[in-house]
Design a protein around this motif. Structure first.
Motif, short mmCIF file in Angstrom:
data_model
loop_
_atom_site.label_atom_id
_atom_site.label_comp_id
_atom_site.label_asym_id
_atom_site.label_seq_id
_atom_site.Cartn_x
_atom_site.Cartn_y
_atom_site.Cartn_z
N ASN A 72 0.83 -1.21 0.00
CA ASN A 72 0.00 0.00 0.00
C ASN A 72 0.86 1.26 0.00
O ASN A 72 0.57 2.22 -0.71
CB ASN A 72 -0.94 0.02 1.20
N ILE A 73 1.91 1.26 0.80
CA ILE A 73 2.81 2.41 0.85
C ILE A 73 3.47 2.62 -0.50
O ILE A 73 3.54 3.74 -1.01
CB ILE A 73 3.85 2.25 1.98
N ALA A 74 3.96 1.53 -1.10
CA ALA A 74 4.60 1.64 -2.41
C ALA A 74 3.62 2.18 -3.46
O ALA A 74 4.00 3.03 -4.28
CB ALA A 74 5.15 0.28 -2.85
N LEU A 75 2.38 1.75 -3.40
CA LEU A 75 1.37 2.26 -4.34
C LEU A 75 1.07 3.73 -4.10
O LEU A 75 0.92 4.50 -5.06
CB LEU A 75 0.09 1.43 -4.23
N MET A 76 0.98 4.14 -2.84
CA MET A 76 0.72 5.55 -2.55
C MET A 76 1.84 6.43 -3.10
O MET A 76 1.58 7.46 -3.74
CB MET A 76 0.58 5.78 -1.04
N ILE A 77 3.07 6.00 -2.88
CA ILE A 77 4.20 6.78 -3.38
C ILE A 77 4.18 6.80 -4.91
O ILE A 77 4.39 7.84 -5.53
CB ILE A 77 5.53 6.23 -2.84
N GLY A 78 3.89 5.68 -5.51
CA GLY A 78 3.85 5.59 -6.97
C GLY A 78 2.82 6.52 -7.60
O GLY A 78 3.05 7.08 -8.67
N THR A 79 1.69 6.70 -6.93
CA THR A 79 0.66 7.58 -7.49
C THR A 79 0.98 9.06 -7.29
O THR A 79 0.34 9.92 -7.90
CB THR A 79 -0.73 7.30 -6.87
N MET A 80 1.97 9.36 -6.47
CA MET A 80 2.33 10.75 -6.20
C MET A 80 3.45 11.27 -7.11
O MET A 80 3.75 12.46 -7.08
CB MET A 80 2.77 10.91 -4.74
N VAL A 81 4.05 10.40 -7.89
CA VAL A 81 5.18 10.83 -8.72
C VAL A 81 4.75 11.99 -9.61
O VAL A 81 3.76 11.91 -10.34
CB VAL A 81 5.73 9.66 -9.56
N SER A 82 5.48 13.08 -9.51
CA SER A 82 5.16 14.29 -10.28
C SER A 82 6.44 15.10 -10.45
O SER A 82 7.52 14.65 -10.07
CB SER A 82 4.10 15.10 -9.55
N ASN A 83 6.30 16.29 -10.99
CA ASN A 83 7.47 17.14 -11.21
C ASN A 83 7.19 18.53 -10.63
O ASN A 83 6.80 19.44 -11.36
CB ASN A 83 7.79 17.22 -12.70
N PRO A 84 7.39 18.70 -9.32
CA PRO A 84 7.10 20.00 -8.69
C PRO A 84 7.91 21.16 -9.28
O PRO A 84 7.42 22.29 -9.34
CB PRO A 84 7.47 19.78 -7.22
N HIS A 85 9.12 20.89 -9.73
CA HIS A 85 9.93 21.97 -10.32
C HIS A 85 9.25 22.53 -11.57
O HIS A 85 9.17 23.75 -11.75
CB HIS A 85 11.33 21.47 -10.64
N SER A 86 8.73 21.66 -12.41
CA SER A 86 8.02 22.12 -13.61
C SER A 86 6.74 22.84 -13.24
O SER A 86 6.34 23.80 -13.91
CB SER A 86 7.71 20.94 -14.53
N MET A 87 6.07 22.40 -12.17
CA MET A 87 4.88 23.11 -11.70
C MET A 87 5.24 24.54 -11.29
O MET A 87 4.52 25.48 -11.61
CB MET A 87 4.26 22.39 -10.51
#
Length: 184
Positions: free
Chosen positions: A33-48
């Motif tokens: 569950n933890i691995a899935l939560m982290i996987g769904t959060m992958v993003s690029n805050p710098h580009s944001m």
């Protein structure tokens, strides 16, 4: 610290590390569950953050000239009134419509500015989420490694104690990630 660098790189590190740790901790559903939560959060805050800056700056093409538009509308209204293109109720309806348009342009200007600020805030939240995910994934890897190393101890009571410690740590890490995931 492992995983430092760009926020996107931290997310990728955290997702990869948490997935590897979940494989080592296969008998604990919380690890997956933890691995899935982290996987769904992958993003690029710098580009944001860059997008937020570009949205709000004239150099980035994001600045809207609301004042210029409002001035052009006022000039049109004044010209129409001076040349008396409309009279009576038609003129009043036109002027009322222009006043409404000017008010709406003010509102649009505030919304436009709010979008840039909102994107900047989201980038900050995801930056800190990357930090938290990195720490959680590293802790999962450590607990997974510790569990594997301690499996060589053949005493049943010790193994039960180790299982309890692993479950407790994973439950705590899961709560941290749930809070982080919910805020992002």
């Amino acid at each position: 610290m492992l995983g430092t660098g760009s926020d996107r790189g931290q997310f990728i590190y955290a997702a990869t590390t948490a997935t590897a740790a979940a494989a080592m901790l296969y008998e604990y559903p919380m690890a997956r569950n933890i691995a899935l939560m982290i996987g769904t959060m992958v993003s690029n805050p710098h580009s944001m953050e860059l997008a937020a800056e570009r949205w709000s700056s004239p150099e980035g093409g994001g600045e809207m000239d609301f004042e210029g538009i409002k001035q052009a509308v006022r000039t049109l209204r004044d010209e129409c009134n001076e040349k008396e293109w409309w009279k009576g109720p038609a003129c009043q309806a036109f002027n009322d419509s222009i006043d409404t348009l000017l008010t709406q342009l003010d509102t649009a200007g505030r919304y436009h500015q709010g979008v840039g600020q909102g994107m900047g805030s989201i980038a900050t939240v995801y930056h800190w989420a990357a930090e938290v995910a990195t720490v959680v994934a590293t802790a999962m890897l450590a607990i997974g490694t510790w569990k594997l190393v301690t499996q060589v101890i053949p005493v049943v009571g010790v193994q039960i104690g180790i299982r309890g410690v692993v479950m407790g740590v994973l439950a705590s890490l899961g709560e941290v990630m749930r809070a982080c995931w919910a805020s992002s």
